[in-house]
Design a protein around this motif. Structure first.
Motif, PDB file in Angstrom:
ATOM      1  N   ASP A  20       0.935  -1.056   0.194  1.00 29.74           N
ATOM      2  CA  ASP A  20      -0.074   0.034   0.062  1.00 29.74           C
ATOM      3  C   ASP A  20       0.956   1.121  -0.090  1.00 29.74           C
ATOM      4  OD1 ASP A  20      -1.524   2.213   0.857  1.00 29.74           O
ATOM      5  OD2 ASP A  20      -3.206   0.907   1.654  1.00 29.74           O
ATOM      6  N   VAL A  21       0.756   2.007  -1.159  1.00 26.39           N
ATOM      7  CA  VAL A  21       1.904   2.972  -1.066  1.00 26.39           C
ATOM      8  C   VAL A  21       1.428   4.211  -0.218  1.00 26.39           C
ATOM      9  CG1 VAL A  21       2.476   2.289  -3.626  1.00 26.39           C
ATOM     10  CG2 VAL A  21       0.559   4.098  -3.370  1.00 26.39           C
ATOM     11  N   ARG A  22       0.227   4.213   0.333  1.00 27.02           N
ATOM     12  CA  ARG A  22      -0.084   5.278   1.216  1.00 27.02           C
ATOM     13  C   ARG A  22       0.650   4.926   2.484  1.00 27.02           C
ATOM     14  NH1 ARG A  22      -6.266   6.046   0.868  1.00 27.02           N
ATOM     15  NH2 ARG A  22      -6.076   3.686   1.035  1.00 27.02           N
ATOM     16  N   ALA A  23       0.494   3.628   2.955  1.00 24.51           N
ATOM     17  CA  ALA A  23       1.064   3.265   4.191  1.00 24.51           C
ATOM     18  C   ALA A  23       2.609   3.178   4.187  1.00 24.51           C
ATOM     19  CB  ALA A  23       0.463   1.996   4.768  1.00 24.51           C
ATOM     20  N   GLU A  24       3.169   2.840   3.038  1.00 24.62           N
ATOM     21  CA  GLU A  24       4.465   2.756   2.677  1.00 24.62           C
ATOM     22  C   GLU A  24       4.959   2.953   1.718  1.00 24.62           C
ATOM     23  OE1 GLU A  24       7.655  -1.054   2.811  1.00 24.62           O
ATOM     24  OE2 GLU A  24       5.692  -1.701   3.318  1.00 24.62           O
ATOM     25  N   PRO A  25       5.161   4.402   1.567  1.00 20.91           N
ATOM     26  CA  PRO A  25       5.459   5.246   0.246  1.00 20.91           C
ATOM     27  C   PRO A  25       6.607   4.559  -0.566  1.00 20.91           C
ATOM     28  CG  PRO A  25       5.036   6.790   2.035  1.00 20.91           C
ATOM     29  CD  PRO A  25       5.246   5.453   2.635  1.00 20.91           C
ATOM     30  N   LEU A  26       6.566   4.833  -1.773  1.00 23.41           N
ATOM     31  CA  LEU A  26       7.708   4.439  -2.505  1.00 23.41           C
ATOM     32  C   LEU A  26       9.135   5.099  -2.329  1.00 23.41           C
ATOM     33  CD1 LEU A  26       5.933   4.395  -6.192  1.00 23.41           C
ATOM     34  CD2 LEU A  26       6.508   2.170  -4.611  1.00 23.41           C
ATOM     35  N   SER A  27      10.107   4.488  -2.514  1.00 18.93           N
ATOM     36  CA  SER A  27      11.452   4.978  -1.869  1.00 18.93           C
ATOM     37  C   SER A  27      11.730   5.818  -3.507  1.00 18.93           C
ATOM     38  CB  SER A  27      12.422   4.280  -1.745  1.00 18.93           C
ATOM     39  OG  SER A  27      12.916   3.133  -3.118  1.00 18.93           O
ATOM     40  N   GLU A  28      12.872   6.616  -3.160  1.00 14.98           N
ATOM     41  CA  GLU A  28      13.322   7.643  -4.234  1.00 14.98           C
ATOM     42  C   GLU A  28      13.663   6.380  -5.427  1.00 14.98           C
ATOM     43  OE1 GLU A  28      15.914  10.910  -4.534  1.00 14.98           O
ATOM     44  OE2 GLU A  28      15.328  11.302  -2.145  1.00 14.98           O
ATOM     45  N   VAL A  29      14.565   5.373  -5.166  1.00 12.79           N
ATOM     46  CA  VAL A  29      14.774   4.939  -6.154  1.00 12.79           C
ATOM     47  C   VAL A  29      13.559   3.695  -6.820  1.00 12.79           C
ATOM     48  CG1 VAL A  29      16.223   2.359  -6.507  1.00 12.79           C
ATOM     49  CG2 VAL A  29      17.034   4.087  -5.018  1.00 12.79           C
ATOM     50  N   GLU A  30      12.658   3.355  -5.888  1.00 11.40           N
ATOM     51  CA  GLU A  30      11.396   2.694  -6.559  1.00 11.40           C
ATOM     52  C   GLU A  30      10.820   3.733  -7.732  1.00 11.40           C
ATOM     53  OE1 GLU A  30      10.268  -0.418  -3.318  1.00 11.40           O
ATOM     54  OE2 GLU A  30      10.068   1.370  -2.905  1.00 11.40           O
ATOM     55  N   LEU A  31      10.571   4.866  -7.172  1.00  9.47           N
ATOM     56  CA  LEU A  31       9.814   5.781  -7.546  1.00  9.47           C
ATOM     57  C   LEU A  31      10.503   5.965  -9.248  1.00  9.47           C
ATOM     58  CD1 LEU A  31       7.066   7.444  -8.168  1.00  9.47           C
ATOM     59  CD2 LEU A  31       8.172   9.135  -6.504  1.00  9.47           C
ATOM     60  N   SER A  32      11.730   6.248  -8.970  1.00 12.97           N
ATOM     61  CA  SER A  32      12.645   6.722 -10.255  1.00 12.97           C
ATOM     62  C   SER A  32      12.287   5.341 -11.171  1.00 12.97           C
ATOM     63  CB  SER A  32      13.964   6.928  -9.973  1.00 12.97           C
ATOM     64  OG  SER A  32      14.070   8.031  -9.459  1.00 12.97           O
ATOM     65  N   GLU A  33      12.245   4.045 -10.679  1.00 11.51           N
ATOM     66  CA  GLU A  33      12.083   2.995 -11.677  1.00 11.51           C
ATOM     67  C   GLU A  33      11.014   3.032 -12.297  1.00 11.51           C
ATOM     68  OE1 GLU A  33      13.946  -1.470 -11.261  1.00 11.51           O
ATOM     69  OE2 GLU A  33      12.685  -0.678  -9.409  1.00 11.51           O
ATOM     70  N   LEU A  34      10.066   3.363 -11.497  1.00  5.00           N
ATOM     71  CA  LEU A  34       8.702   3.312 -12.333  1.00  5.00           C
ATOM     72  C   LEU A  34       8.365   4.482 -13.138  1.00  5.00           C
ATOM     73  CD1 LEU A  34       6.355   2.265  -9.334  1.00  5.00           C
ATOM     74  CD2 LEU A  34       7.226   0.985 -11.024  1.00  5.00           C
ATOM     75  N   ILE A  35       9.220   5.728 -12.909  1.00  8.94           N
ATOM     76  CA  ILE A  35       9.011   6.818 -13.710  1.00  8.94           C
ATOM     77  C   ILE A  35       9.723   6.497 -15.106  1.00  8.94           C
ATOM     78  CG2 ILE A  35       9.770   9.218 -14.122  1.00  8.94           C
ATOM     79  CD1 ILE A  35       7.419   9.051 -12.269  1.00  8.94           C
ATOM     80  N   VAL A  36      10.809   5.835 -14.993  1.00  6.71           N
ATOM     81  CA  VAL A  36      11.471   5.410 -16.271  1.00  6.71           C
ATOM     82  C   VAL A  36      10.669   4.534 -16.909  1.00  6.71           C
ATOM     83  CG1 VAL A  36      13.624   4.103 -17.084  1.00  6.71           C
ATOM     84  CG2 VAL A  36      14.046   5.780 -15.231  1.00  6.71           C
ATOM     85  N   GLU A  37      10.061   3.873 -16.383  1.00  2.44           N
ATOM     86  CA  GLU A  37       9.311   2.700 -17.229  1.00  2.44           C
ATOM     87  C   GLU A  37       7.982   3.197 -17.637  1.00  2.44           C
ATOM     88  OE1 GLU A  37       8.429  -1.128 -18.600  1.00  2.44           O
ATOM     89  OE2 GLU A  37      10.195  -0.844 -17.507  1.00  2.44           O
ATOM     90  N   PHE A  38       7.204   4.099 -16.650  1.00  2.00           N
ATOM     91  CA  PHE A  38       5.975   4.362 -17.430  1.00  2.00           C
ATOM     92  C   PHE A  38       5.836   5.965 -17.812  1.00  2.00           C
ATOM     93  CE2 PHE A  38       4.965   0.644 -14.527  1.00  2.00           C
ATOM     94  CZ  PHE A  38       4.537   0.019 -15.353  1.00  2.00           C
ATOM     95  N   GLY A  39       6.679   6.762 -17.419  1.00  2.46           N
ATOM     96  CA  GLY A  39       6.503   8.144 -17.503  1.00  2.46           C
ATOM     97  C   GLY A  39       5.303   9.023 -16.707  1.00  2.46           C
ATOM     98  N   ASP A  40       4.963   9.916 -17.478  1.00  2.00           N
ATOM     99  CA  ASP A  40       3.629  10.594 -17.214  1.00  2.00           C
ATOM    100  C   ASP A  40       2.603   9.687 -16.850  1.00  2.00           C
ATOM    101  OD1 ASP A  40       5.134  12.839 -16.636  1.00  2.00           O
ATOM    102  OD2 ASP A  40       4.311  13.672 -18.504  1.00  2.00           O
ATOM    103  N   ARG A  41       2.362   8.419 -17.500  1.00  3.12           N
ATOM    104  CA  ARG A  41       1.185   7.506 -17.421  1.00  3.12           C
ATOM    105  C   ARG A  41       0.983   7.046 -15.962  1.00  3.12           C
ATOM    106  NH1 ARG A  41       1.220   2.676 -21.205  1.00  3.12           N
ATOM    107  NH2 ARG A  41       3.018   2.300 -19.581  1.00  3.12           N
ATOM    108  N   LEU A  42       2.210   7.054 -15.252  1.00  6.67           N
ATOM    109  CA  LEU A  42       2.086   6.781 -13.799  1.00  6.67           C
ATOM    110  C   LEU A  42       1.227   7.737 -12.751  1.00  6.67           C
ATOM    111  CD1 LEU A  42       3.249   4.468 -12.085  1.00  6.67           C
ATOM    112  CD2 LEU A  42       5.251   6.002 -11.493  1.00  6.67           C
ATOM    113  N   VAL A  43       0.787   8.697 -13.441  1.00  7.18           N
ATOM    114  CA  VAL A  43       0.020   9.470 -12.754  1.00  7.18           C
ATOM    115  C   VAL A  43      -1.412   9.344 -13.281  1.00  7.18           C
ATOM    116  CG1 VAL A  43      -0.615  11.942 -12.042  1.00  7.18           C
ATOM    117  CG2 VAL A  43       1.544  11.332 -12.055  1.00  7.18           C
TER     118      VAL A  43
END
Length: 108
Positions: free
Chosen positions: A30-53
């Motif tokens: 649950d990303v509310r209870a346990e937010p993504l780390s900078e590394v995890e979020l960066s990895e997802l941004i690289v993968e999905f870009g703006d589609r992640l929002v």
């Protein structure tokens, strides 16, 4: 396999139930209870870009104008609920959402 989402998200619950029903070992985050780390979020941004929002949610509409004009990483860090979900990590492959294409690939 890791599912990133919200415990209250219907799509996340459906994905988790279907994958567990197939015998998959699922870790739900649950990303509310346990937010993504900078590394995890960066990895997802690289993968999905703006589609992640997910820009269709009330949570996105409630963001300040400054945040709406910021990058996806800043938006998710400020309000984790704006992340499109579920995000599914199967080893080194990522999937966004729980549509027919994702289901066909993961439940095959």
């Amino acid at each position: 396999m890791v599912i990133y989402g919200l415990s209250t998200c219907a799509a996340c619950q459906k994905a988790r139930k279907a994958l567990e029903g197939q015998g998959r070992d699922i870790t739900f985050r649950d990303v509310r209870a346990e937010p993504l780390s900078e590394v995890e979020l960066s990895e997802l941004i690289v993968e999905f870009g703006d589609r992640l929002v997910d820009r269709t949610t009330n949570d996105y509409r409630a963001l300040s104008t400054w945040l709406k004009n910021s990058d996806a990483e800043a938006q998710i860090e400020a309000q984790p609920k704006v992340m499109a979900r579920p995000v599914i990590r199967d080893q080194n492959r990522f999937y966004l959402g729980w549509d027919d294409a994702v289901q066909a690939e993961l439940l095959a």
